[in-house]
Scaffold this active site. Structure first.
Site, mmCIF file in Angstrom:
data_model
loop_
_atom_site.group_PDB
_atom_site.id
_atom_site.type_symbol
_atom_site.label_atom_id
_atom_site.label_comp_id
_atom_site.label_asym_id
_atom_site.label_seq_id
_atom_site.Cartn_x
_atom_site.Cartn_y
_atom_site.Cartn_z
ATOM 1 C CG HIS A 164 -11.158 9.019 5.818
ATOM 2 N ND1 HIS A 164 -11.977 8.116 6.462
ATOM 3 C CD2 HIS A 164 -10.641 8.338 4.754
ATOM 4 C CE1 HIS A 164 -11.978 6.958 5.828
ATOM 5 N NE2 HIS A 164 -11.160 7.059 4.790
ATOM 6 C CG ASP A 286 2.106 4.046 -11.724
ATOM 7 O OD1 ASP A 286 1.751 2.911 -12.080
ATOM 8 O OD2 ASP A 286 3.279 4.354 -11.461
ATOM 9 C CB SER A 301 -8.580 5.835 3.160
ATOM 10 O OG SER A 301 -9.642 6.078 2.286
#
Length: 338
Positions: A164, A286, A301
Protein backbone atom coordinates in the site's frame (compact mmCIF):
# COMPACT_ATOMS: atom_id res chain seq x y z
CA UNK A 1 17.53 -69.09 -5.53
CA UNK A 2 17.71 -66.88 -2.46
CA UNK A 3 21.11 -65.54 -3.55
CA UNK A 4 19.74 -64.88 -7.04
CA UNK A 5 16.85 -62.76 -5.71
CA UNK A 6 19.24 -60.67 -3.66
CA UNK A 7 21.49 -60.11 -6.66
CA UNK A 8 18.48 -59.15 -8.82
CA UNK A 9 17.23 -56.68 -6.18
CA UNK A 10 20.71 -55.15 -5.93
CA UNK A 11 20.82 -54.72 -9.71
CA UNK A 12 17.39 -53.01 -9.74
CA UNK A 13 18.48 -50.72 -6.92
CA UNK A 14 21.65 -49.76 -8.78
CA UNK A 15 19.72 -48.99 -11.98
CA UNK A 16 17.23 -46.91 -10.00
CA UNK A 17 20.02 -44.88 -8.37
CA UNK A 18 21.67 -44.22 -11.75
CA UNK A 19 18.36 -43.14 -13.33
CA UNK A 20 17.54 -40.84 -10.40
CA UNK A 21 20.98 -39.23 -10.55
CA UNK A 22 20.47 -38.33 -14.22
CA UNK A 23 16.98 -37.02 -13.47
CA UNK A 24 18.15 -34.83 -10.60
CA UNK A 25 21.17 -33.17 -12.22
CA UNK A 26 19.27 -30.99 -14.74
CA UNK A 27 16.63 -30.06 -12.12
CA UNK A 28 19.29 -28.85 -9.67
CA UNK A 29 21.08 -26.89 -12.37
CA UNK A 30 17.83 -25.19 -13.35
CA UNK A 31 17.10 -24.25 -9.73
CA UNK A 32 20.60 -22.83 -9.25
CA UNK A 33 20.28 -20.63 -12.33
CA UNK A 34 16.83 -19.34 -11.34
CA UNK A 35 16.79 -15.55 -11.23
CA UNK A 36 13.09 -14.83 -10.68
CA UNK A 37 11.15 -13.95 -7.54
CA UNK A 38 12.36 -14.54 -4.01
CA UNK A 39 10.00 -14.50 -1.07
CA UNK A 40 10.28 -11.57 1.33
CA UNK A 41 8.67 -11.36 4.75
CA UNK A 42 11.70 -9.73 6.37
CA UNK A 43 11.64 -6.25 7.96
CA UNK A 44 12.94 -3.11 6.33
CA UNK A 45 13.70 0.41 7.51
CA UNK A 46 12.54 3.12 5.12
CA UNK A 47 14.06 6.60 4.83
CA UNK A 48 12.12 8.29 2.04
CA UNK A 49 13.02 11.69 0.67
CA UNK A 50 9.87 13.69 -0.01
CA UNK A 51 9.21 16.70 -2.21
CA UNK A 52 7.58 18.44 0.76
CA UNK A 53 9.60 20.63 3.13
CA UNK A 54 7.76 20.88 6.44
CA UNK A 55 8.49 23.24 9.30
CA UNK A 56 8.91 21.15 12.44
CA UNK A 57 10.05 23.94 14.71
CA UNK A 58 11.41 27.47 15.04
CA UNK A 59 14.79 28.48 16.44
CA UNK A 60 16.73 31.55 17.40
CA UNK A 61 19.52 32.81 15.15
CA UNK A 62 22.55 34.24 16.95
CA UNK A 63 23.68 37.45 15.25
CA UNK A 64 26.29 40.11 16.04
CA UNK A 65 23.57 42.21 17.66
CA UNK A 66 21.77 39.46 19.59
CA UNK A 67 19.28 36.70 18.91
CA UNK A 68 16.20 36.76 16.72
CA UNK A 69 13.82 34.48 14.87
CA UNK A 70 12.70 36.03 11.57
CA UNK A 71 10.37 33.11 10.83
CA UNK A 72 8.45 33.64 14.08
CA UNK A 73 8.27 37.38 13.48
CA UNK A 74 6.78 36.68 10.02
CA UNK A 75 4.13 34.34 11.43
CA UNK A 76 5.54 31.02 10.20
CA UNK A 77 4.34 28.10 12.35
CA UNK A 78 5.31 24.49 12.96
CA UNK A 79 3.36 22.29 10.56
CA UNK A 80 3.57 24.79 7.69
CA UNK A 81 4.90 23.44 4.41
CA UNK A 82 7.30 25.76 2.60
CA UNK A 83 6.30 25.59 -1.06
CA UNK A 84 8.11 28.57 -2.62
CA UNK A 85 10.61 31.30 -1.77
CA UNK A 86 10.42 34.29 -4.09
CA UNK A 87 8.56 32.18 -6.62
CA UNK A 88 11.08 29.30 -6.69
CA UNK A 89 9.83 25.85 -5.70
CA UNK A 90 11.25 24.40 -2.51
CA UNK A 91 11.64 20.60 -2.81
CA UNK A 92 14.31 19.81 -0.24
CA UNK A 93 15.68 21.24 3.00
CA UNK A 94 18.84 22.59 1.42
CA UNK A 95 16.70 24.76 -0.90
CA UNK A 96 15.68 26.94 2.06
CA UNK A 97 19.19 28.13 2.94
CA UNK A 98 20.14 28.28 -0.73
CA UNK A 99 17.27 30.60 -1.69
CA UNK A 100 17.49 32.66 1.49
CA UNK A 101 21.22 33.11 0.88
CA UNK A 102 20.62 34.98 -2.35
CA UNK A 103 20.58 38.77 -2.55
CA UNK A 104 16.99 39.91 -2.78
CA UNK A 105 15.45 43.16 -1.59
CA UNK A 106 12.65 41.16 0.02
CA UNK A 107 11.90 37.51 0.66
CA UNK A 108 8.37 36.19 0.12
CA UNK A 109 7.70 32.70 1.45
CA UNK A 110 4.67 30.81 0.17
CA UNK A 111 3.33 28.33 2.72
CA UNK A 112 0.73 25.59 2.70
CA UNK A 113 -1.11 25.69 6.03
CA UNK A 114 -3.72 22.95 6.09
CA UNK A 115 -5.65 23.48 2.87
CA UNK A 116 -4.84 27.19 2.72
CA UNK A 117 -2.01 28.95 0.89
CA UNK A 118 -0.40 31.71 2.93
CA UNK A 119 2.29 34.14 1.77
CA UNK A 120 4.47 35.97 4.28
CA UNK A 121 7.44 38.34 4.01
CA UNK A 122 10.53 37.32 5.96
CA UNK A 123 13.62 39.38 6.74
CA UNK A 124 16.64 37.06 7.07
CA UNK A 125 19.44 37.84 9.50
CA UNK A 126 23.15 37.04 9.33
CA UNK A 127 24.22 34.07 11.45
CA UNK A 128 27.28 35.03 13.48
CA UNK A 129 28.88 31.56 13.33
CA UNK A 130 28.48 30.72 9.63
CA UNK A 131 28.15 34.17 8.15
CA UNK A 132 25.17 33.00 6.11
CA UNK A 133 21.63 34.36 6.06
CA UNK A 134 19.10 32.47 8.18
CA UNK A 135 15.39 32.76 8.98
CA UNK A 136 15.27 30.44 12.02
CA UNK A 137 13.31 27.39 10.88
CA UNK A 138 13.83 23.69 11.55
CA UNK A 139 12.60 21.71 8.56
CA UNK A 140 12.37 18.12 7.36
CA UNK A 141 12.09 16.62 3.89
CA UNK A 142 11.98 12.90 4.69
CA UNK A 143 9.86 10.31 6.43
CA UNK A 144 10.93 7.03 7.96
CA UNK A 145 9.40 3.89 9.36
CA UNK A 146 9.41 0.10 9.55
CA UNK A 147 7.65 -2.15 7.04
CA UNK A 148 7.99 -5.51 5.30
CA UNK A 149 9.52 -6.50 1.97
CA UNK A 150 7.13 -8.58 -0.16
CA UNK A 151 9.47 -9.97 -2.77
CA UNK A 152 12.84 -9.60 -4.42
CA UNK A 153 12.92 -9.66 -8.22
CA UNK A 154 16.52 -10.70 -8.71
CA UNK A 155 16.37 -10.98 -12.49
CA UNK A 156 15.44 -7.30 -12.78
CA UNK A 157 17.35 -6.09 -9.72
CA UNK A 158 14.25 -4.77 -7.98
CA UNK A 159 12.31 -5.11 -4.73
CA UNK A 160 8.70 -4.49 -3.70
CA UNK A 161 7.31 -3.72 -0.25
CA UNK A 162 4.33 -2.62 1.88
CA UNK A 163 1.55 -3.42 -0.63
CA UNK A 164 0.00 0.00 0.00
CA UNK A 165 1.21 3.58 -0.39
CA UNK A 166 2.92 5.72 2.21
CA UNK A 167 0.45 8.52 2.94
CA UNK A 168 0.35 11.75 4.94
CA UNK A 169 -1.95 12.56 7.85
CA UNK A 170 -4.75 13.41 5.41
CA UNK A 171 -4.35 10.01 3.72
CA UNK A 172 -2.87 11.54 0.57
CA UNK A 173 -0.13 9.68 -1.26
CA UNK A 174 3.28 11.16 -0.47
CA UNK A 175 5.42 12.00 -3.49
CA UNK A 176 8.98 10.84 -2.95
CA UNK A 177 12.26 11.98 -4.42
CA UNK A 178 14.20 8.77 -3.84
CA UNK A 179 15.28 7.28 -0.55
CA UNK A 180 17.14 4.41 1.06
CA UNK A 181 15.73 1.12 2.34
CA UNK A 182 17.77 -0.64 5.01
CA UNK A 183 17.63 -4.09 6.54
CA UNK A 184 15.55 -4.00 9.71
CA UNK A 185 15.43 -5.74 13.07
CA UNK A 186 12.23 -6.21 15.09
CA UNK A 187 12.89 -6.02 18.83
CA UNK A 188 9.40 -5.69 20.33
CA UNK A 189 5.71 -5.73 19.47
CA UNK A 190 2.73 -3.84 20.78
CA UNK A 191 -0.10 -6.36 20.72
CA UNK A 192 -3.18 -5.37 18.76
CA UNK A 193 -6.60 -5.18 20.36
CA UNK A 194 -10.11 -4.48 19.13
CA UNK A 195 -10.23 -0.76 18.31
CA UNK A 196 -6.48 -0.26 18.94
CA UNK A 197 -4.08 -1.52 16.24
CA UNK A 198 -0.80 -3.02 17.40
CA UNK A 199 2.65 -2.18 16.12
CA UNK A 200 6.00 -3.80 15.40
CA UNK A 201 8.89 -1.89 16.95
CA UNK A 202 12.08 -2.11 14.96
CA UNK A 203 15.52 -0.67 14.34
CA UNK A 204 17.45 0.07 11.17
CA UNK A 205 20.62 -1.84 10.35
CA UNK A 206 23.48 -0.25 8.41
CA UNK A 207 23.24 -2.64 5.46
CA UNK A 208 21.03 -1.59 2.57
CA UNK A 209 18.34 -3.49 0.71
CA UNK A 210 18.27 -0.89 -2.04
CA UNK A 211 17.25 2.55 -3.21
CA UNK A 212 13.57 3.55 -3.16
CA UNK A 213 12.32 4.86 -6.49
CA UNK A 214 8.52 5.08 -6.38
CA UNK A 215 5.72 5.25 -3.84
CA UNK A 216 2.47 4.21 -5.52
CA UNK A 217 -0.92 2.68 -4.74
CA UNK A 218 0.67 -0.79 -4.57
CA UNK A 219 3.60 0.01 -2.30
CA UNK A 220 7.17 1.26 -2.25
CA UNK A 221 9.44 -0.10 -4.97
CA UNK A 222 13.09 0.35 -5.77
CA UNK A 223 16.35 -0.92 -7.17
CA UNK A 224 18.13 -3.71 -5.33
CA UNK A 225 21.62 -3.12 -3.94
CA UNK A 226 24.30 -4.86 -5.99
CA UNK A 227 25.61 -6.76 -2.97
CA UNK A 228 22.20 -7.92 -1.68
CA UNK A 229 22.43 -11.64 -0.92
CA UNK A 230 19.45 -13.83 -1.84
CA UNK A 231 21.08 -17.06 -0.64
CA UNK A 232 18.82 -17.46 2.41
CA UNK A 233 15.61 -16.50 0.62
CA UNK A 234 13.02 -18.86 -0.82
CA UNK A 235 12.66 -18.99 -4.60
CA UNK A 236 9.00 -18.87 -5.51
CA UNK A 237 6.59 -18.66 -8.40
CA UNK A 238 3.63 -16.32 -8.40
CA UNK A 239 -0.01 -17.22 -8.99
CA UNK A 240 -2.68 -15.12 -10.67
CA UNK A 241 -5.60 -13.91 -8.59
CA UNK A 242 -7.75 -16.26 -10.71
CA UNK A 243 -5.93 -19.20 -9.11
CA UNK A 244 -6.65 -18.10 -5.53
CA UNK A 245 -9.28 -20.08 -3.65
CA UNK A 246 -11.16 -19.63 -0.40
CA UNK A 247 -9.39 -21.62 2.30
CA UNK A 248 -6.01 -22.24 3.83
CA UNK A 249 -2.93 -20.12 3.07
CA UNK A 250 0.15 -18.72 4.84
CA UNK A 251 1.76 -15.36 5.44
CA UNK A 252 5.50 -14.90 5.90
CA UNK A 253 6.33 -12.24 8.43
CA UNK A 254 8.89 -11.25 11.05
CA UNK A 255 7.63 -10.39 14.52
CA UNK A 256 10.98 -10.75 16.27
CA UNK A 257 14.53 -10.52 14.97
CA UNK A 258 15.03 -10.45 11.21
CA UNK A 259 14.16 -13.96 9.99
CA UNK A 260 10.60 -14.45 8.66
CA UNK A 261 8.39 -17.35 9.70
CA UNK A 262 5.28 -18.79 8.09
CA UNK A 263 1.94 -18.41 9.87
CA UNK A 264 -1.31 -20.08 8.93
CA UNK A 265 -4.21 -17.93 7.71
CA UNK A 266 -7.46 -18.37 5.83
CA UNK A 267 -8.51 -16.62 2.66
CA UNK A 268 -12.05 -15.58 3.55
CA UNK A 269 -12.96 -13.59 0.43
CA UNK A 270 -11.52 -12.94 -3.02
CA UNK A 271 -12.42 -9.69 -4.82
CA UNK A 272 -10.51 -9.70 -8.08
CA UNK A 273 -11.63 -6.28 -9.32
CA UNK A 274 -11.54 -4.24 -6.12
CA UNK A 275 -10.57 -0.66 -6.99
CA UNK A 276 -8.80 -0.08 -3.66
CA UNK A 277 -6.52 -3.11 -4.14
CA UNK A 278 -8.32 -4.96 -1.36
CA UNK A 279 -8.37 -8.19 -3.31
CA UNK A 280 -8.47 -10.57 -0.34
CA UNK A 281 -9.97 -10.68 3.10
CA UNK A 282 -7.75 -12.79 5.32
CA UNK A 283 -8.08 -14.19 8.82
CA UNK A 284 -5.15 -15.10 11.07
CA UNK A 285 -5.49 -18.69 12.28
CA UNK A 286 -2.02 -19.29 13.69
CA UNK A 287 -2.12 -19.56 17.50
CA UNK A 288 1.53 -18.53 17.92
CA UNK A 289 1.05 -15.34 15.92
CA UNK A 290 -2.19 -14.50 17.71
CA UNK A 291 -0.43 -14.93 21.03
CA UNK A 292 2.45 -12.65 20.03
CA UNK A 293 0.66 -9.90 18.12
CA UNK A 294 -3.09 -10.37 18.53
CA UNK A 295 -3.32 -10.58 14.74
CA UNK A 296 -2.22 -8.10 12.07
CA UNK A 297 -0.24 -5.11 13.37
CA UNK A 298 1.40 -2.03 11.87
CA UNK A 299 4.74 -2.95 10.32
CA UNK A 300 3.43 -6.24 8.91
CA UNK A 301 2.22 -4.50 5.75
CA UNK A 302 3.90 -6.17 2.80
CA UNK A 303 4.08 -9.62 4.41
CA UNK A 304 3.73 -12.02 1.48
CA UNK A 305 0.72 -14.34 1.23
CA UNK A 306 1.39 -17.84 -0.12
CA UNK A 307 -1.16 -20.44 -1.21
CA UNK A 308 -0.36 -23.87 -2.67
CA UNK A 309 3.33 -22.97 -2.69
CA UNK A 310 2.88 -19.87 -4.82
CA UNK A 311 3.03 -16.16 -4.04
CA UNK A 312 -0.48 -14.70 -4.39
CA UNK A 313 -0.22 -11.30 -2.69
CA UNK A 314 0.65 -9.31 0.41
CA UNK A 315 -0.97 -8.13 3.64
CA UNK A 316 -1.99 -4.46 3.48
CA UNK A 317 -4.48 -3.42 6.19
CA UNK A 318 -6.00 -4.61 9.44
CA UNK A 319 -9.64 -4.40 10.48
CA UNK A 320 -9.70 -1.84 13.30
CA UNK A 321 -12.45 -3.69 15.18
CA UNK A 322 -10.99 -7.15 14.57
CA UNK A 323 -7.17 -7.39 14.42
CA UNK A 324 -7.37 -11.07 13.44
CA UNK A 325 -8.72 -9.99 10.04
CA UNK A 326 -7.36 -7.77 7.32
CA UNK A 327 -6.97 -7.10 3.62
CA UNK A 328 -4.46 -8.25 1.05
CA UNK A 329 -3.46 -7.09 -2.41
CA UNK A 330 -3.07 -9.51 -5.33
CA UNK A 331 0.49 -10.12 -6.52
CA UNK A 332 -0.62 -9.42 -10.12
CA UNK A 333 -1.10 -5.77 -9.19
CA UNK A 334 2.17 -5.51 -7.32
CA UNK A 335 4.36 -7.02 -10.04
CA UNK A 336 2.80 -4.82 -12.72
CA UNK A 337 3.50 -1.57 -10.83
CA UNK A 338 7.29 -1.35 -11.30
Amino acid sequence: MFIGKKAFKALILLITIVICSFMCVPFTAAADSYDGLYLGGFPAGFVLSTTKVEVIGLCEVVTESGVSCPARDAGIKAGDVIEKINGEEVNKCSDVNSFVGRDYKKYEVELLRGNETVTVEVKPVKDRASGGKRIGVLVKDSINGIGTVTYIDKSNGKFASLGHPVTDTDNNLVKINGGTVYNGLIYDVKKGQRGAPGELKGAFESTQIGEAKINCACGVYGNLSNNFNCAKLIKIEKASVDEVTIGSAYIYSTVYGKEPKSYKISIVKVDKNNKDNRNFVIKIEDKELLEKTGGIVQGMSGSPIVQNGKLIGAVTHVFINDPTRGYGIAIDKMTSSY
